[in-house]
Design an enzyme around this catalytic site. Structure first.
Site, PDB file in Angstrom:
ATOM      1  N   ARG A  41       0.822  -1.225   0.000  1.00 42.45           N
ATOM      2  CA  ARG A  41       0.000   0.000   0.000  1.00 42.45           C
ATOM      3  C   ARG A  41       0.848   1.263   0.000  1.00 42.45           C
ATOM      4  O   ARG A  41       0.447   2.302  -0.491  1.00 42.45           O
ATOM      5  CB  ARG A  41      -0.897   0.003   1.233  1.00 42.45           C
ATOM      6  CG  ARG A  41      -2.199  -0.722   0.975  1.00 42.45           C
ATOM      7  CD  ARG A  41      -3.139  -0.552   2.117  1.00 42.45           C
ATOM      8  NE  ARG A  41      -2.597  -1.203   3.283  1.00 42.45           N
ATOM      9  CZ  ARG A  41      -3.302  -1.985   4.097  1.00 42.45           C
ATOM     10  NH1 ARG A  41      -4.578  -2.201   3.874  1.00 42.45           N
ATOM     11  NH2 ARG A  41      -2.768  -2.540   5.151  1.00 42.45           N
ATOM     12  N   LYS A  56       2.360 -19.325   6.577  1.00 42.51           N
ATOM     13  CA  LYS A  56       1.564 -19.639   7.743  1.00 42.51           C
ATOM     14  C   LYS A  56       1.280 -18.354   8.519  1.00 42.51           C
ATOM     15  O   LYS A  56       2.035 -17.403   8.319  1.00 42.51           O
ATOM     16  CB  LYS A  56       2.267 -20.673   8.614  1.00 42.51           C
ATOM     17  CG  LYS A  56       3.513 -20.123   9.339  1.00 42.51           C
ATOM     18  CD  LYS A  56       3.978 -21.048  10.393  1.00 42.51           C
ATOM     19  CE  LYS A  56       3.407 -20.714  11.733  1.00 42.51           C
ATOM     20  NZ  LYS A  56       4.152 -19.704  12.506  1.00 42.51           N
ATOM     21  N   HIS A 112       8.338 -23.571   6.845  1.00 41.63           N
ATOM     22  CA  HIS A 112       9.778 -23.401   6.594  1.00 41.63           C
ATOM     23  C   HIS A 112      10.623 -24.474   7.289  1.00 41.63           C
ATOM     24  O   HIS A 112      11.767 -24.701   6.918  1.00 41.63           O
ATOM     25  CB  HIS A 112      10.253 -21.984   6.972  1.00 41.63           C
ATOM     26  CG  HIS A 112      10.470 -21.765   8.434  1.00 41.63           C
ATOM     27  ND1 HIS A 112       9.458 -21.493   9.309  1.00 41.63           N
ATOM     28  CD2 HIS A 112      11.597 -21.779   9.189  1.00 41.63           C
ATOM     29  CE1 HIS A 112       9.954 -21.341  10.527  1.00 41.63           C
ATOM     30  NE2 HIS A 112      11.248 -21.512  10.480  1.00 41.63           N
ATOM     31  N   GLU A 155      13.026 -22.564  22.168  1.00 45.34           N
ATOM     32  CA  GLU A 155      13.541 -21.255  21.734  1.00 45.34           C
ATOM     33  C   GLU A 155      13.908 -20.418  22.953  1.00 45.34           C
ATOM     34  O   GLU A 155      13.266 -20.542  24.002  1.00 45.34           O
ATOM     35  CB  GLU A 155      12.455 -20.491  20.986  1.00 45.34           C
ATOM     36  CG  GLU A 155      12.067 -21.081  19.675  1.00 45.34           C
ATOM     37  CD  GLU A 155      11.155 -20.127  18.931  1.00 45.34           C
ATOM     38  OE1 GLU A 155      11.676 -19.179  18.324  1.00 45.34           O
ATOM     39  OE2 GLU A 155       9.940 -20.317  18.994  1.00 45.34           O
ATOM     40  N   ASP A 200       0.925 -21.656  16.633  1.00 45.51           N
ATOM     41  CA  ASP A 200       2.153 -21.099  16.061  1.00 45.51           C
ATOM     42  C   ASP A 200       3.178 -22.172  15.711  1.00 45.51           C
ATOM     43  O   ASP A 200       3.867 -22.072  14.702  1.00 45.51           O
ATOM     44  CB  ASP A 200       2.758 -20.109  17.067  1.00 45.51           C
ATOM     45  CG  ASP A 200       3.932 -19.349  16.475  1.00 45.51           C
ATOM     46  OD1 ASP A 200       3.784 -18.839  15.347  1.00 45.51           O
ATOM     47  OD2 ASP A 200       4.995 -19.268  17.114  1.00 45.51           O
ATOM     48  N   HIS A 202       4.855 -26.881  12.191  1.00 45.80           N
ATOM     49  CA  HIS A 202       6.204 -27.449  12.300  1.00 45.80           C
ATOM     50  C   HIS A 202       6.252 -28.787  13.056  1.00 45.80           C
ATOM     51  O   HIS A 202       6.856 -29.745  12.592  1.00 45.80           O
ATOM     52  CB  HIS A 202       7.145 -26.462  12.998  1.00 45.80           C
ATOM     53  CG  HIS A 202       7.071 -25.068  12.459  1.00 45.80           C
ATOM     54  ND1 HIS A 202       6.912 -24.803  11.132  1.00 45.80           N
ATOM     55  CD2 HIS A 202       7.139 -23.853  13.074  1.00 45.80           C
ATOM     56  CE1 HIS A 202       6.886 -23.487  10.944  1.00 45.80           C
ATOM     57  NE2 HIS A 202       7.020 -22.900  12.115  1.00 45.80           N
ATOM     58  N   LYS A 222       8.704 -20.981  24.151  1.00 45.68           N
ATOM     59  CA  LYS A 222       9.516 -19.763  24.039  1.00 45.68           C
ATOM     60  C   LYS A 222      10.188 -19.488  25.378  1.00 45.68           C
ATOM     61  O   LYS A 222       9.716 -19.935  26.412  1.00 45.68           O
ATOM     62  CB  LYS A 222       8.624 -18.587  23.646  1.00 45.68           C
ATOM     63  CG  LYS A 222       8.098 -18.726  22.220  1.00 45.68           C
ATOM     64  CD  LYS A 222       7.717 -17.389  21.632  1.00 45.68           C
ATOM     65  CE  LYS A 222       7.272 -17.506  20.185  1.00 45.68           C
ATOM     66  NZ  LYS A 222       8.354 -17.670  19.226  1.00 45.68           N
ATOM     67  N   LYS A 257      18.260 -22.491  22.689  1.00 41.17           N
ATOM     68  CA  LYS A 257      17.607 -22.721  21.396  1.00 41.17           C
ATOM     69  C   LYS A 257      18.061 -24.079  20.904  1.00 41.17           C
ATOM     70  O   LYS A 257      19.254 -24.300  20.686  1.00 41.17           O
ATOM     71  CB  LYS A 257      18.032 -21.623  20.415  1.00 41.17           C
ATOM     72  CG  LYS A 257      17.740 -21.936  18.956  1.00 41.17           C
ATOM     73  CD  LYS A 257      16.717 -21.009  18.374  1.00 41.17           C
ATOM     74  CE  LYS A 257      16.363 -21.397  16.949  1.00 41.17           C
ATOM     75  NZ  LYS A 257      14.993 -21.188  16.600  1.00 41.17           N
TER      76      LYS A 257
HETATM   77  C1  BG6 Z   1       7.774 -19.506  13.252  1.00 41.79           C
HETATM   78  C2  BG6 Z   1       6.998 -19.093  14.456  1.00 41.79           C
HETATM   79  O1  BG6 Z   1       6.971 -20.229  12.361  1.00 41.79           O
HETATM   80  O2  BG6 Z   1       8.859 -20.326  13.660  1.00 41.79           O
HETATM   81  C3  BG6 Z   1       7.881 -18.365  15.443  1.00 41.79           C
HETATM   82  O3  BG6 Z   1       5.945 -18.230  14.049  1.00 41.79           O
HETATM   83  C4  BG6 Z   1       9.078 -19.207  15.782  1.00 41.79           C
HETATM   84  O4  BG6 Z   1       7.170 -18.029  16.625  1.00 41.79           O
HETATM   85  C5  BG6 Z   1       9.768 -19.669  14.525  1.00 41.79           C
HETATM   86  O5  BG6 Z   1       9.955 -18.397  16.552  1.00 41.79           O
HETATM   87  C6  BG6 Z   1      10.867 -20.644  14.832  1.00 41.79           C
HETATM   88  O6  BG6 Z   1      11.567 -20.894  13.654  1.00 41.79           O
HETATM   89  P1  BG6 Z   1      13.092 -21.308  13.703  1.00 41.79           P
HETATM   90  O7  BG6 Z   1      13.429 -21.601  12.281  1.00 41.79           O
HETATM   91  O8  BG6 Z   1      13.846 -20.158  14.285  1.00 41.79           O
HETATM   92  O9  BG6 Z   1      13.145 -22.504  14.594  1.00 41.79           O
END
Ligand code: BG6
Length: 519
Positions: free
Chosen positions: A78, A185, A215, A253, A272, A277, A377, A382
């Site tokens: 936009r 997503k 992803h 994470e 999420d 995933h 989270k 991680k």
């Molecule tokens: C995303 C989520 O799809 O994946 C996020 O919306 C999350 O909340 C992220 O942090 C984690 O992805 P990765 O590749 O960092 O493990």
């Protein structure tokens, strides 16, 4: 797995890494054919996803020779910008990124364009269509278009609808030109909304044109799961309820909600991370071998796994699921706030930021083997990994030496940030006595030295090549929602009563109830 230089199988014997026939595996693999010329149209080009993920991925693909010879990138949003201003923004954001070679930035920027659009304005999209025809003439993009929806999900239906009306989904049988739609997503927020979105998409695009992204499936180590399982004959005979005690799939994470409270408050961890995933990782571990390594047979097998998951007993949810929300705490020596104190979060929010669930797959291979899925989270570190825990030896002849138990074998796929596969087994400790101990055999990816594509790079290459293997088919998307929607609805109801939600300190391993779930 790529070239030999990336292999590090040295932990036990370097010989394990040697290729056994004269011809290397790499020589046998078919080359990825260069993608067709195409225009990549990013709808939502002024947003975060575009600057953080898409543009850097496209630039790296360009640098490494993965982009088609003829291409153009058309940003749409936009915001009122012209081509020059857009090019400047892209250059600045790429220059801020770390480590990329900037020598080809001007060349890359020469292929960038910008169009201002209102997302519900059919005329704007018709003008876009004419503009793309001009781009075809100028850049030789042959009428092929890749539309990437990088807009907030509530706009998906509106935009897909006007795209259809503007004829942007049309393909040509005579020229063979294609039009593809990439959808990020979250794909809906429950079964009903996902079905509705699919219905809108189906009115304009056929299933072969739609690329629903997860992803995680594009991560190198995740793609390796099927190779590991089905290109080796020694593991698959053990891959079942006779030999496996349980499976753990975890994605921890350290990050909190960051600047995404508006989305996350409504989504929470189950939508999420689990609907997409975690469920996809589960299917890769649990699926049967497909007839061929092609998108449809692979996705058929994944769908069968989801269909076989035992529905939760909603009367006894606490036996199968733990949900939690982070309190304040310390991560990497820094104090971090509680979820409820994050910007944009309701101070009384009951949104879960952690979940662990015990899942059973009712089929011959997996009956009664628990799969523990967890993600959260603000945890201590991680780490994403999949642990295949094998059963104990039936009888230990070493019981007089090391007592009753011998550690069972364990195979771990370390998905990120460390990327490796490790198998633990027992071996004799060197010395005069027979004393078994656990050792590790490891295969470790060295992401610096190979041609690893980052997840978004892989996603974009596959879309340009028309390879749907790593994307969710409509039925898979809906099956995941149909398994999780009753649970989410019930949790939300319970959460209202605060009965299920457990709080955990940031920097810990999650709520205390987690260990109980495993007993
Ligand atoms: C995303 C989520 O799809 O994946 C996020 O919306 C999350 O909340 C992220 O942090 C984690 O992805 P990765 O590749 O960092 O493990």
């Amino acid at each position: 797995m790529t070239g030999q230089k990336r292999e590090d199988l040295s932990v036990l014997k370097p010989e394990f890494g040697r290729e056994t026939s004269g011809e290397s595996m790499d020589d046998q693999c078919r080359e990825v054919r260069p993608a067709d010329p195409c225009a990549i149209v990013i709808i939502g080009a002024s947003g975060d996803l575009t600057s953080r993920k898409l543009i850097p991925a496209l630039y790296r693909l360009f640098l490494n020779g993965y982009m088609p010879v003829s291409f153009a990138i058309v940003g749409c949003a936009r915001k009122k910008l012209d081509n020059e201003a857009f090019r400047q923004l892209v250059k600045e954001s790429l220059a801020k990124g770390v480590g990329d070679d900037l020598s080809k930035l001007d060349h890359f920027a020469g292929n960038l364009y910008y169009r201002t659009v209102e997302y519900d304005d059919k005329e704007n999209f018709k003008e876009l269509s004419c503009f793309l025809s001009d781009i075809d003439k100028k850049h030789g993009t042959a009428g092929n278009r890749l539309f990437y929806l990088a807009i907030p999900p509530f706009l998906y239906e509106t935009v897909v609808h006007v795209m259809g009306e503007a004829g942007l989904s049309r393909e040509s049988r005579t020229s063979g030109s294609w039009s593809r739609l990439v959808v990020e997503k979250p794909f809906g927020s429950d079964l009903k909304t996902a079905v509705k979105l699919n219905d809108v998409i189906k009115r304009c695009f056929s299933e072969q044109q739609v690329y629903r992204i997860d992803h995680y499936l594009a991560k190198e180590t995740v793609q390796n799961i099927l190779v590991f399982r089905f290109a080796n004959s020694i593991f698959e005979p053990l891959w079942n309820r006779q030999h496996i005690e349980h499976v753990e799939i975890s994605a921890a994470e350290t990050l909190g909600v960051e600047h995404r409270a508006g989305y996350y408050e409504k989504s929470g961890i189950l939508r999420d991370m689990f609907q997409n995933h975690m469920m996809q990782l589960l299917t890769l571990v649990a699926m049967e071998p497909p007839a061929h390594f092609r998108p449809e047979p692979v996705r058929d097998e994944k769908a069968k796994v989801i269909q076989s998951i035992r529905p939760f007993d909603l009367e006894h949810l606490e036996e199968n699921i733990v949900i939690g929300q982070y309190l304040s705490g310390n991560i990497d020596g820094k104090k971090v706030p509680a979820y409820r104190d994050e910007t944009g979060v309701d101070p009384l929010s009951l949104t879960p930021t952690f979940a662990m669930m015990k899942v059973f797959i009712d089929n011959w291979r997996w009956q009664d083997v628990p799969f523990y899925l967890s993600s959260g989270k603000r945890l201590a570190e991680k780490k994403t990994k999949i642990v295949i825990q094998f059963k104990d030896v039936p009888h230990s002849i070493f019981r007089d030496i090391i007592g009753g138990s011998i550690s069972a074998n364990c195979l771990t796929f370390f998905i990120q940030p460390i990327e490796k596969i490790a198998l633990t087994f027992q071996a004799k400790k060197p010395g005069s006595t027979i004393c078994p101990r656990s050792i590790n055999m490891e295969f470790s990816y060295d992401s610096d030295s190979g041609e690893t594509l980052e997840a978004y790079e892989k996603v974009l290459v596959d879309c340009m090549n028309g390879d749907q293997m790593l994307f969710l088919r409509q039925d898979l998307e809906e099956l995941c929602w149909s398994f999780l929607t009753p649970l989410i609805e019930d949790c939300e109801k319970c959460v209202d009563k605060s009965s299920l939600l457990q709080f955990y300190g940031s920097g810990t391993r999650g709520p205390e109830g987690v260990e109980k779930l495993k007993t």
